[in-house]
Design a protein around this motif. Structure first.
Motif, PDB file in Angstrom:
ATOM      1  N   VAL A 172       0.673  -1.175  -0.112  1.00 23.79           N
ATOM      2  CA  VAL A 172      -0.079   0.275  -0.103  1.00 23.79           C
ATOM      3  C   VAL A 172       0.912   1.324  -0.035  1.00 23.79           C
ATOM      4  O   VAL A 172       0.520   2.283  -0.709  1.00 23.79           O
ATOM      5  N   ALA A 173       2.016   1.092   0.791  1.00 22.47           N
ATOM      6  CA  ALA A 173       2.952   2.505   0.834  1.00 22.47           C
ATOM      7  C   ALA A 173       3.370   2.743  -0.604  1.00 22.47           C
ATOM      8  O   ALA A 173       3.388   3.834  -0.777  1.00 22.47           O
ATOM      9  N   THR A 174       4.105   1.600  -1.130  1.00 23.55           N
ATOM     10  CA  THR A 174       4.540   1.626  -2.371  1.00 23.55           C
ATOM     11  C   THR A 174       3.642   2.424  -3.344  1.00 23.55           C
ATOM     12  O   THR A 174       3.803   3.204  -4.293  1.00 23.55           O
ATOM     13  N   LEU A 175       2.418   1.717  -3.494  1.00 23.76           N
ATOM     14  CA  LEU A 175       1.286   2.387  -4.310  1.00 23.76           C
ATOM     15  C   LEU A 175       0.863   3.738  -4.039  1.00 23.76           C
ATOM     16  O   LEU A 175       0.826   4.465  -5.103  1.00 23.76           O
ATOM     17  N   LEU A 176       0.842   4.144  -2.772  1.00 23.78           N
ATOM     18  CA  LEU A 176       0.680   5.453  -2.606  1.00 23.78           C
ATOM     19  C   LEU A 176       1.733   6.313  -3.165  1.00 23.78           C
ATOM     20  O   LEU A 176       1.511   7.539  -3.547  1.00 23.78           O
ATOM     21  N   ARG A 177       3.004   6.002  -3.043  1.00 22.45           N
ATOM     22  CA  ARG A 177       4.053   6.739  -3.401  1.00 22.45           C
ATOM     23  C   ARG A 177       4.134   6.889  -4.988  1.00 22.45           C
ATOM     24  O   ARG A 177       4.554   7.872  -5.596  1.00 22.45           O
ATOM     25  N   GLN A 178       3.823   5.884  -5.683  1.00 24.77           N
ATOM     26  CA  GLN A 178       3.538   5.721  -7.192  1.00 24.77           C
ATOM     27  C   GLN A 178       2.663   6.467  -7.679  1.00 24.77           C
ATOM     28  O   GLN A 178       2.735   7.087  -8.837  1.00 24.77           O
ATOM     29  N   ARG A 179       1.584   6.709  -6.915  1.00 26.58           N
ATOM     30  CA  ARG A 179       0.153   7.077  -7.553  1.00 26.58           C
ATOM     31  C   ARG A 179      -0.227   8.675  -7.307  1.00 26.58           C
ATOM     32  O   ARG A 179      -0.946   9.293  -7.572  1.00 26.58           O
ATOM     33  N   LEU A 180       0.559   8.928  -6.192  1.00 25.48           N
ATOM     34  CA  LEU A 180       0.714  10.383  -5.654  1.00 25.48           C
ATOM     35  C   LEU A 180       1.472  11.431  -6.100  1.00 25.48           C
ATOM     36  O   LEU A 180       2.606  10.744  -6.703  1.00 25.48           O
ATOM     37  N   ARG A 181       1.324  12.758  -5.928  1.00 34.37           N
ATOM     38  CA  ARG A 181       2.426  13.758  -6.456  1.00 34.37           C
ATOM     39  C   ARG A 181       3.455  13.792  -5.251  1.00 34.37           C
ATOM     40  O   ARG A 181       3.363  13.174  -4.339  1.00 34.37           O
ATOM     41  N   GLN A 182       4.718  14.435  -5.649  1.00 36.41           N
ATOM     42  CA  GLN A 182       5.818  14.483  -5.046  1.00 36.41           C
ATOM     43  C   GLN A 182       5.495  15.365  -3.828  1.00 36.41           C
ATOM     44  O   GLN A 182       5.917  15.298  -2.690  1.00 36.41           O
ATOM     45  N   THR A 183       4.413  16.464  -4.326  1.00 27.56           N
ATOM     46  CA  THR A 183       4.183  17.302  -3.007  1.00 27.56           C
ATOM     47  C   THR A 183       3.422  17.093  -2.230  1.00 27.56           C
ATOM     48  O   THR A 183       2.917  17.591  -1.328  1.00 27.56           O
ATOM     49  N   ASP A 184       2.436  15.662  -2.457  1.00 28.82           N
ATOM     50  CA  ASP A 184       1.558  15.262  -1.391  1.00 28.82           C
ATOM     51  C   ASP A 184       2.179  14.454  -0.134  1.00 28.82           C
ATOM     52  O   ASP A 184       3.493  13.993  -0.636  1.00 28.82           O
ATOM     53  N   MET A 185       1.746  14.515   0.828  1.00 29.56           N
ATOM     54  CA  MET A 185       2.475  14.015   2.284  1.00 29.56           C
ATOM     55  C   MET A 185       1.597  12.753   2.480  1.00 29.56           C
ATOM     56  O   MET A 185       0.464  12.671   2.777  1.00 29.56           O
ATOM     57  N   ILE A 186       2.507  11.592   3.082  1.00 34.69           N
ATOM     58  CA  ILE A 186       1.826  10.424   3.202  1.00 34.69           C
ATOM     59  C   ILE A 186       2.467  10.056   4.468  1.00 34.69           C
ATOM     60  O   ILE A 186       3.768   9.899   4.725  1.00 34.69           O
ATOM     61  N   GLY A 187       1.717   9.369   5.103  1.00 38.47           N
ATOM     62  CA  GLY A 187       2.170   8.691   6.621  1.00 38.47           C
ATOM     63  C   GLY A 187       1.565   7.453   7.102  1.00 38.47           C
ATOM     64  O   GLY A 187       0.230   7.302   6.463  1.00 38.47           O
ATOM     65  N   ARG A 188       2.124   6.598   7.753  1.00 38.33           N
ATOM     66  CA  ARG A 188       1.629   5.561   8.189  1.00 38.33           C
ATOM     67  C   ARG A 188       1.110   5.805   9.669  1.00 38.33           C
ATOM     68  O   ARG A 188       1.592   6.196  10.623  1.00 38.33           O
ATOM     69  N   TYR A 189      -0.428   5.913   9.657  1.00 36.86           N
ATOM     70  CA  TYR A 189      -1.326   6.566  10.893  1.00 36.86           C
ATOM     71  C   TYR A 189      -1.311   5.580  12.079  1.00 36.86           C
ATOM     72  O   TYR A 189      -1.277   5.912  13.254  1.00 36.86           O
ATOM     73  N   GLY A 190      -1.090   4.415  11.934  1.00 35.87           N
ATOM     74  CA  GLY A 190      -1.293   3.184  12.835  1.00 35.87           C
ATOM     75  C   GLY A 190      -1.629   2.048  12.016  1.00 35.87           C
ATOM     76  O   GLY A 190      -2.907   2.139  11.526  1.00 35.87           O
ATOM     77  N   GLY A 191      -0.849   0.868  12.492  1.00 42.00           N
ATOM     78  CA  GLY A 191      -1.363  -0.333  11.907  1.00 42.00           C
ATOM     79  C   GLY A 191      -1.526  -0.589  10.461  1.00 42.00           C
ATOM     80  O   GLY A 191      -0.350  -0.208   9.719  1.00 42.00           O
TER      81      GLY A 191
END
Length: 513
Positions: free
Chosen positions: A413-432
């Motif tokens: 999921v983390a890899t997919l989010l990085r691939q499908r979102l923009r570099q300016t978007d921020m992504i974090g693992r909120y929990g579990g």
């Protein structure tokens, strides 16, 4: 006489009212700058002459005002005029810099060399789950035959495959990773001598391997380093900016040190390049002020000065700086020093603020980042989409296939989010198995489209465990800042979380707004 001296030193203001001591003190400071900057611009002889003259003035100034007379000012003025006559540009030391162009991002291609077909196929399937394009080779010669075709982004090789034949593949200039059963010092030394970017033991921890792959790809696609130059010498600062920008960096100049904190907050630099000797405020004192702020306590600070006294250099470093470079400095040396410092700072920041499994921001970091971006969006008037994403029925995945497989799903999921979102978007693992996304300059409709794209793409992924194939789905809840009142900006995370639970109650595998 004093006016003539100051004009020779490059000063265009009136010296009326200044004592001879004050005149020489000001000239000494300017000679110090000239000694450091002349060599940088190719005037080595002038730099040497300025350093000698500065030493003479410093000794006179240290002896006291009584011994300073107008005759000394005459001598200094004469030497400054002589230096001015010698200012003939030299082309021998023009800095040579090469610009590094940012290539557009593309799907990562992995070459895997593994003679065990079963193991090779297993690794291929696992990496394919993370959306990599993987080619499997049974030997090094087989891979070498394909060297003239489209090259890989990363090369993974089993060390038992005969690494002595890797030379043709090393010419590809892509990162090299080794996998091995051996954890001996000699084996690791051989990998180091071959400039390997990683060494992983069997049985492979696939999420760990994927984290390293993503780290290497992110380094290649990373945004340019942001450098803040603090120097009252505007011409020299402009030269540094030219050199660093031609090397692909983003540079801002500050010539009024009292505004340094405002510049740090607005520009968010990754490194502070600062002179030691400046009017009103010295570099070490400024560094000490910067270190008073928790947010900037780990910001790399590099002094760049003509100061040759080792004791003074050590004293400057003791005020919180990370390095001390002396003028004149070659363009290539300046670029290399700054790149190394920024790279180390980014690595340290990742270790402190990022989740080890996914490489995404940890709970506290993404929450703080989200609140800061929401506040900035309200202040500057642009929309910000906040979204919560959760893996559906994740407990049953762990119970059925084990926690190791669950980790693979989370990492995918983390890899997919990085691939499908923009570099300016921020992504974090909120929990579990829950993720928090922050998408600035994004309206509600665009945010929904992006989330739907991620949801649909993830549902098409297939995971394999012991011959069993299964798929997973995602649910998401989102809110756009334009849908909230200014007083409710602190509740956007709560609103997004509530929207996520509506998606769960309505049957999962959907996006709720």
């Amino acid at each position: 006489m004093q006016s003539q001296l100051m004009a020779s030193a490059g000063v265009d203001y009136s010296t009326e009212g200044l004592s001879p001591y004050e005149v020489l003190k000001d000239v000494s400071r300017r000679l110090h700058k000239l000694a450091g900057s002349a060599g940088t611009f190719g005037f080595d002889a002038i730099g040497h002459q300025a350093r000698l003259l500065e030493g003479v003035l410093q000794r006179c100034l240290e002896e006291g005002k009584a011994v300073i007379d107008l005759q000394l000012i005459d001598v200094v003025g004469s030497q400054l005029q002589s230096m001015q006559v010698e200012l003939v540009p030299s082309s021998k030391h023009n800095p040579k810099v090469t610009s590094k162009l940012n290539e557009p991002s593309k799907a990562a291609k992995i070459w895997l060399i593994e003679e065990d077909p079963t193991l090779g196929q297993h690794i291929l399937e696992q990496l394919t789950n993370f959306s990599y394009v993987v080619r499997l080779f049974s030997s090094v010669p087989a891979a070498c035959k394909e060297i003239n075709k489209e090259p890989p982004d990363i090369l993974i090789v089993d060390v038992m495959m005969g690494v002595e034949h890797l030379a043709p593949l090393q010419a590809l200039s892509c990162p090299l990773l080794f996998i091995s059963n051996s954890d001996t010092f000699d084996a690791r030394m051989q990998a180091a001598q071959l400039n390997a970017h990683g060494y992983f033991l069997k049985p492979l921890n696939i999420p760990q391997l994927v984290n390293r792959l993503e780290q290497l790809l992110q380094e290649h696609r990373a945004p340019p380093p942001r450098i803040l130059v603090v120097d009252d010498d505007q011409q020299l600062a402009a030269y540094y900016r030219l050199v660093l920008e031609s090397a692909g960096m983003e540079v801002r100049i500050l010539d009024k040190p009292r505004y340094i904190i405002d510049q740090l907050n607005s520009f968010r630099p990754e490194l502070l390049l600062m002179d030691v000797h400046m009017p009103d405020y010295d570099g070490p004192d400024l560094a000490a002020v910067v270190r008073q702020y928790d947010e900037w306590s780990s910001l790399p600070i590099v002094f760049l000065s003509a100061e040759m006294d080792l004791g003074k250099q050590v004293d400057a470093l003791s005020h919180g700086a990370d390095d001390f470079l002396t003028k004149p400095i070659l363009a290539a040396q300046l670029i290399a020093s700054i790149r190394v410092r920024v790279a180390r700072s980014r690595t340290l920041s990742a270790l402190l603020n990022r989740d080890s499994l996914t490489g995404l921001l940890k709970h506290a970091s993404i929450k703080s980042t989200a609140m800061n971006e929401i506040t900035r969006g309200f202040r500057q008037g642009y929309p910000v989409v906040v979204a919560m994403i959760d893996i559906d029925n994740f407990k049953s995945i762990n119970d059925t296939y084990g926690h190791a497989v669950g980790d693979v799903v989370i990492a995918s999921v983390a890899t997919l989010l990085r691939q499908r979102l923009r570099q300016t978007d921020m992504i974090g693992r909120y929990g579990g198995e829950e993720f928090l996304l922050v998408m600035p300059h994004c309206c509600a409709e665009d945010g929904r489209k992006r989330l739907e794209d991620i949801r649909e793409y993830f549902s098409r992924l297939r995971f394999n465990q012991d011959g069993q194939e299964f798929a997973c789905t995602l649910s998401a809840g989102m809110v756009c800042s334009t849908d909230a009142m200014h007083d409710d900006q602190d509740r956007l995370l709560v609103v997004a979380d509530e929207a996520l639970y509506r998606a769960k109650r309505r049957g999962r595998n959907q996006v709720c707004h």
